[in-house]
Design a protein around this motif. Structure first.
Motif, PDB file in Angstrom:
ATOM      1  N   UNK A 116      -5.179   6.537  -8.261  1.00 15.27           N
ATOM      2  CA  UNK A 116      -6.484   5.891  -8.141  1.00 15.27           C
ATOM      3  C   UNK A 116      -6.318   4.564  -7.413  1.00 15.27           C
ATOM      4  N   UNK A 117      -7.054   4.382  -6.314  1.00 13.32           N
ATOM      5  CA  UNK A 117      -7.077   3.115  -5.584  1.00 13.32           C
ATOM      6  C   UNK A 117      -8.509   2.596  -5.542  1.00 13.32           C
ATOM      7  N   UNK A 118      -8.686   1.329  -5.864  1.00 15.50           N
ATOM      8  CA  UNK A 118      -9.983   0.667  -5.765  1.00 15.50           C
ATOM      9  C   UNK A 118      -9.838  -0.498  -4.790  1.00 15.50           C
ATOM     10  N   UNK A 119     -10.623  -0.466  -3.702  1.00 17.09           N
ATOM     11  CA  UNK A 119     -10.545  -1.479  -2.653  1.00 17.09           C
ATOM     12  C   UNK A 119     -11.803  -2.347  -2.656  1.00 17.09           C
ATOM     13  N   UNK A 160      -5.093  -1.125   8.770  1.00 16.49           N
ATOM     14  CA  UNK A 160      -5.547  -1.378   7.404  1.00 16.49           C
ATOM     15  C   UNK A 160      -4.565  -2.327   6.728  1.00 16.49           C
ATOM     16  N   UNK A 161      -4.963  -3.573   6.598  1.00 15.26           N
ATOM     17  CA  UNK A 161      -4.145  -4.561   5.892  1.00 15.26           C
ATOM     18  C   UNK A 161      -4.587  -4.540   4.429  1.00 15.26           C
ATOM     19  N   UNK A 162      -3.802  -3.900   3.594  1.00 16.22           N
ATOM     20  CA  UNK A 162      -4.151  -3.722   2.180  1.00 16.22           C
ATOM     21  C   UNK A 162      -3.189  -4.535   1.312  1.00 16.22           C
ATOM     22  N   UNK A 163      -3.736  -5.504   0.595  1.00 21.99           N
ATOM     23  CA  UNK A 163      -2.928  -6.346  -0.288  1.00 21.99           C
ATOM     24  C   UNK A 163      -3.038  -5.802  -1.704  1.00 21.99           C
ATOM     25  N   UNK A 164      -1.959  -5.163  -2.151  1.00 21.78           N
ATOM     26  CA  UNK A 164      -1.958  -4.590  -3.500  1.00 21.78           C
ATOM     27  C   UNK A 164      -1.812  -5.686  -4.538  1.00 21.78           C
ATOM     28  N   UNK A 213     -10.501   1.090  13.157  1.00 21.17           N
ATOM     29  CA  UNK A 213     -11.089  -0.090  12.536  1.00 21.17           C
ATOM     30  C   UNK A 213      -9.981  -1.019  12.034  1.00 21.17           C
ATOM     31  N   UNK A 214     -10.244  -2.313  12.111  1.00 21.94           N
ATOM     32  CA  UNK A 214      -9.368  -3.337  11.542  1.00 21.94           C
ATOM     33  C   UNK A 214     -10.021  -3.843  10.265  1.00 21.94           C
ATOM     34  N   UNK A 215      -9.368  -3.579   9.116  1.00 23.10           N
ATOM     35  CA  UNK A 215      -9.916  -3.996   7.834  1.00 23.10           C
ATOM     36  C   UNK A 215      -8.867  -4.789   7.062  1.00 23.10           C
ATOM     37  N   UNK A 216      -9.330  -5.662   6.188  1.00 24.59           N
ATOM     38  CA  UNK A 216      -8.437  -6.378   5.276  1.00 24.59           C
ATOM     39  C   UNK A 216      -9.035  -6.282   3.886  1.00 24.59           C
ATOM     40  N   UNK A 217      -8.260  -5.765   2.942  1.00 28.16           N
ATOM     41  CA  UNK A 217      -8.770  -5.567   1.586  1.00 28.16           C
ATOM     42  C   UNK A 217      -7.710  -5.927   0.561  1.00 28.16           C
ATOM     43  N   UNK A 218      -8.192  -6.311  -0.611  1.00 21.77           N
ATOM     44  CA  UNK A 218      -7.328  -6.332  -1.784  1.00 21.77           C
ATOM     45  C   UNK A 218      -7.529  -4.994  -2.479  1.00 21.77           C
ATOM     46  N   UNK A 219      -6.441  -4.408  -2.983  1.00 21.29           N
ATOM     47  CA  UNK A 219      -6.540  -3.076  -3.565  1.00 21.29           C
ATOM     48  C   UNK A 219      -5.885  -3.057  -4.934  1.00 21.29           C
ATOM     49  N   UNK A 220      -6.545  -2.390  -5.858  1.00 22.73           N
ATOM     50  CA  UNK A 220      -6.046  -2.183  -7.213  1.00 22.73           C
ATOM     51  C   UNK A 220      -5.554  -0.743  -7.288  1.00 22.73           C
TER      52      UNK A 220
END
Length: 281
Positions: free
Chosen positions: A216-219, A39-43, A267-274
């Motif tokens: 709270x995380x919003x992706x 999980x590549x999560x860009x905060x 799973x391989x995912x890439x998201x921006x996360x708030x």
């Protein structure tokens, strides 16, 4: 007569207790599989350079002693739009990390994992997420009018398909709560999601009270990941009941290029996360 009936009941109970027998049940075990948690999560508000990927192997359901962490694998991610490659170093504990990742919204990335002379490949797109514009609390919008709930508001972009994942977690809860949603009927409008907790003594979970803080995380997620996580959450939510159906195998996007019969989990995912939090008043 009453004495006779009592005697029969006592005899039946003693007979039942004396007939206890230990039955050994052979539980079938499946072949161990590679599990890829990528999980590549860009905060929002950060550079997104520091990222990690976890590799492990599956084990038997009742096995609590087997060491499942995977070491010695080769892990890298490539931005296929810029051809930049990011090597994830082996930390020796099943995690692989980099401090030089460059996240670019809308770019496509490819994951390559080489383990036991087999190569696994997955591709995904880095998806943007809107800003959270407001957070409130109430007791009227959810399922129980006596329970506190948190309400999260954000604006959905117009004229495009968008998919979201939410995560709610309060410290000391056994698990976080995830929900997936799409803008199919809400495109271009304000969207709000709510979360309330029922008291659950079995999981050591209490309903929200004034002074509690919830994370709270919003992706922003891709359509492919939305379809994957939606099925996963549906199976998790319906499992365990006497009338629940058997869970179907849910395939991720990590494909074994060397041996297609030896598929990987995950799973391989890439998201921006708030990411934010809210304290109840």
């Amino acid at each position: 007569m009453k004495t006779y009936i009592k005697f029969l009941l006592l005899t039946a109970i003693l007979s039942f207790l004396s007939c206890e027998e230990v039955i050994d049940v052979d539980v079938p075990t499946a072949t161990s599989k590679l599990v890829i948690e990528a999980s590549i999560d860009w905060e929002k508000g950060t550079s997104g350079n520091n990222q990690s990927i976890k590799l492990s192997t599956s084990s038997a359901y009742f096995d609590t002693e087997t060491n499942t962490m995977v070491i010695g694998a080769s892990v890298k991610v490539e931005n296929t739009d810029t051809n930049e490659i990011f090597v994830f170093a082996d930390n020796g504990d099943g995690t692989y990390s980099t401090s030089s990742f460059v996240p670019i919204i809308g770019n496509n990335y490819s994951l390559e994992v080489i383990y036991n002379n087999e190569t696994y490949i997955a591709t995904e797109t880095l998806i943007a997420v809107p800003n959270i514009k407001n957070i409130t609390q109430s007791t009227e919008g959810a399922f129980d009018d006596e329970l506190l709930e948190v309400n999260v508001y954000f604006d959905d972009p117009i004229d495009e398909e968008n998919y979201y994942l939410t995560r709610f977690y309060e410290e000391n809860d056994l698990f976080a709560t995830f929900n997936s949603l799409s803008d199919e009927f809400l495109n271009g409008n304000e969207i709000y999601v709510f979360f309330e907790k029922d008291k659950d003594e079995e999981n050591n979970q209490a309903s929200f009270q004034p002074g509690d803080t919830v994370e709270i995380n919003l992706y922003g997620i891709s359509e492919r990941y939305y379809n994957y996580i939606r099925l996963l959450l549906e199976q998790y939510g319906s499992g365990g009941g006497p009338f629940s159906s058997s869970g179907a195998k849910i395939k991720g996007n990590c494909i074994n290029q060397t041996n297609k019969d030896n598929e990987a989990f995950g799973y391989f995912r890439l998201t921006e996360v708030n990411k934010t939090s809210y304290m109840f008043q």
